[in-house]
Design a protein around this motif. Structure first.
Motif, short mmCIF file in Angstrom:
data_model
loop_
_atom_site.label_atom_id
_atom_site.label_comp_id
_atom_site.label_asym_id
_atom_site.label_seq_id
_atom_site.Cartn_x
_atom_site.Cartn_y
_atom_site.Cartn_z
N ILE A 111 0.87 -1.17 0.00
CA ILE A 111 0.00 0.00 0.00
C ILE A 111 0.91 1.23 0.00
CG2 ILE A 111 -1.78 1.27 1.27
CD1 ILE A 111 -2.57 -1.41 2.56
N LEU A 112 0.64 2.18 -0.88
CA LEU A 112 1.51 3.35 -1.02
C LEU A 112 1.07 4.47 -0.09
CD1 LEU A 112 1.95 3.44 -4.92
CD2 LEU A 112 3.42 2.37 -3.19
N ASP A 113 1.94 4.82 0.87
CA ASP A 113 1.59 5.90 1.78
C ASP A 113 1.81 7.28 1.16
OD1 ASP A 113 4.33 5.97 1.74
OD2 ASP A 113 4.60 5.69 3.90
N SER A 114 2.32 7.30 -0.08
CA SER A 114 2.46 8.56 -0.80
C SER A 114 1.14 8.98 -1.45
CB SER A 114 3.55 8.45 -1.88
OG SER A 114 3.26 7.39 -2.78
N VAL A 115 0.16 8.06 -1.43
CA VAL A 115 -1.18 8.32 -1.96
C VAL A 115 -2.13 8.52 -0.78
CG1 VAL A 115 -3.07 7.40 -3.36
CG2 VAL A 115 -0.69 6.93 -3.99
N ALA A 116 -2.93 9.58 -0.82
CA ALA A 116 -3.82 9.89 0.30
C ALA A 116 -4.74 8.72 0.65
CB ALA A 116 -4.64 11.14 -0.01
N ARG A 117 -5.34 8.11 -0.37
CA ARG A 117 -6.24 6.99 -0.12
C ARG A 117 -5.49 5.80 0.43
NH1 ARG A 117 -11.32 7.43 0.76
NH2 ARG A 117 -11.85 8.31 -1.27
N GLY A 118 -4.22 5.63 0.04
CA GLY A 118 -3.41 4.56 0.58
C GLY A 118 -3.16 4.74 2.07
N ARG A 119 -2.88 5.98 2.49
CA ARG A 119 -2.69 6.25 3.92
C ARG A 119 -3.97 5.96 4.69
NH1 ARG A 119 0.03 10.68 1.65
NH2 ARG A 119 -1.73 12.10 2.07
N GLU A 120 -5.10 6.34 4.11
CA GLU A 120 -6.39 6.10 4.77
C GLU A 120 -6.67 4.61 4.86
OE1 GLU A 120 -11.15 7.17 4.25
OE2 GLU A 120 -9.64 8.14 2.99
N ALA A 121 -6.39 3.86 3.79
CA ALA A 121 -6.63 2.43 3.79
C ALA A 121 -5.79 1.75 4.86
CB ALA A 121 -6.31 1.84 2.41
N ALA A 122 -4.52 2.15 4.99
CA ALA A 122 -3.64 1.57 6.00
C ALA A 122 -4.17 1.84 7.40
CB ALA A 122 -2.22 2.13 5.84
N ALA A 123 -4.67 3.05 7.62
CA ALA A 123 -5.23 3.40 8.93
C ALA A 123 -6.48 2.60 9.23
CB ALA A 123 -5.53 4.89 8.99
N LEU A 124 -7.32 2.40 8.23
CA LEU A 124 -8.56 1.64 8.41
C LEU A 124 -8.27 0.16 8.68
CD1 LEU A 124 -10.73 3.26 5.60
CD2 LEU A 124 -11.11 3.45 8.06
N ILE A 125 -7.27 -0.40 8.01
CA ILE A 125 -6.88 -1.79 8.27
C ILE A 125 -6.37 -1.92 9.70
CG2 ILE A 125 -5.23 -3.61 7.69
CD1 ILE A 125 -5.37 -2.63 4.80
N ALA A 126 -5.53 -0.97 10.12
CA ALA A 126 -4.96 -1.01 11.47
C ALA A 126 -6.06 -0.94 12.52
CB ALA A 126 -3.98 0.15 11.65
N ALA A 127 -7.12 -0.19 12.23
CA ALA A 127 -8.22 -0.04 13.18
C ALA A 127 -9.23 -1.18 13.10
CB ALA A 127 -8.93 1.30 12.94
N GLY A 128 -9.07 -2.08 12.12
CA GLY A 128 -9.98 -3.19 11.96
C GLY A 128 -11.25 -2.86 11.20
N ALA A 129 -11.29 -1.69 10.56
CA ALA A 129 -12.49 -1.28 9.82
C ALA A 129 -12.54 -1.90 8.43
CB ALA A 129 -12.54 0.24 9.70
N ILE A 130 -11.40 -2.18 7.84
CA ILE A 130 -11.31 -2.84 6.53
C ILE A 130 -10.60 -4.16 6.74
CG2 ILE A 130 -10.36 -2.71 4.20
CD1 ILE A 130 -12.58 -0.75 4.63
N ASP A 131 -11.24 -5.26 6.38
CA ASP A 131 -10.63 -6.55 6.66
C ASP A 131 -10.78 -7.54 5.51
OD1 ASP A 131 -13.25 -7.88 8.86
OD2 ASP A 131 -13.31 -7.06 6.84
#
Length: 202
Positions: A111-131
């Motif tokens: 997942i690319l943290d240089s892309v805004a949506r990528g940063r959001e996706a990583a945060a959502l996975i970490a929080a358990g919202a996207i699985d």
């Protein structure tokens, strides 16, 4: 005894759904427990599709279903895309490896943290919202088995997305990262309503 199903053509499938996906692609979700892992919030690997499992649509992916498509993509220099919620306008990373083995379709990517949506996706996975991971594909060959399930023997794979809603209830993506996002659940709900609204307007 099985009933052979003819190829539905280049625009076959379920069409545009509420996830904002590409018209003409069918989707299948995988929620695999520990079979998919996320390291450092950005590196993801595991199975995007398992062979022999009946999903909520009554389909079973047969062994070797992705082989021809992966070979063709490799010959053409085409990479399988990593998308957000099947939206072709929102790539969020790259799949460095996509291959079949005896169990299913195995993927490894970043997942690319240089892309805004990528940063959001990583945060959502970490929080358990996207699985979950979900494949976007077109059916090339399929047949009905004796129980009426559609057995998919050849699929044209286009993309593998990070998604919210399940198609295969026995699968789960296990994501662990140090970063936390306290408002991730709220953002997920807002995103779901927004993508649904855009799909209905389109």
């Amino acid at each position: 005894m099985s009933t052979e199903l003819s190829s539905p053509g280049p625009l076959a499938g379920i069409g545009k759904d509420l996830s904002g996906g590409c018209i003409g692609l069918e989707h299948k979700f995988a929620r695999f427990g520990d079979a998919v892992s996320v390291k450092n919030g950005l590196e993801i690997s595991g199975y995007a599709s398992l062979f022999g499992s009946v999903d909520q649509g009554g389909d079973i992916v047969g062994k070797g279903a992705y082989g021809a498509s992966l070979k063709s993509a490799d010959a053409a220099g085409r990479r399988i895309k990593m998308l957000w919620q099947h939206d072709p306008g929102q790539p969020i990373g790259v799949w460095d490896e996509v291959r079949e083995d005896a169990n299913g379709l195995w993927v490894k990517g970043r997942i690319l943290d240089s892309v805004a949506r990528g940063r959001e996706a990583a945060a959502l996975i970490a929080a358990g919202a996207i699985d979950g991971l979900s494949i976007g594909y077109r059916t090339v060959r399929a047949a009905r088995d004796q129980t009426g399930h559609r057995v998919l023997s050849e699929l044209d794979l286009w993309e593998v997305s990070l998604v919210t809603f399940p198609m295969l209830p026995t699968a789960r993506v296990a994501g662990k990262a140090e970063d936390r996002a306290g408002d991730a659940a709220l953002r997920e709900i807002v995103q779901c309503f927004e993508t649904a609204r855009q799909a209905l307007r389109g």
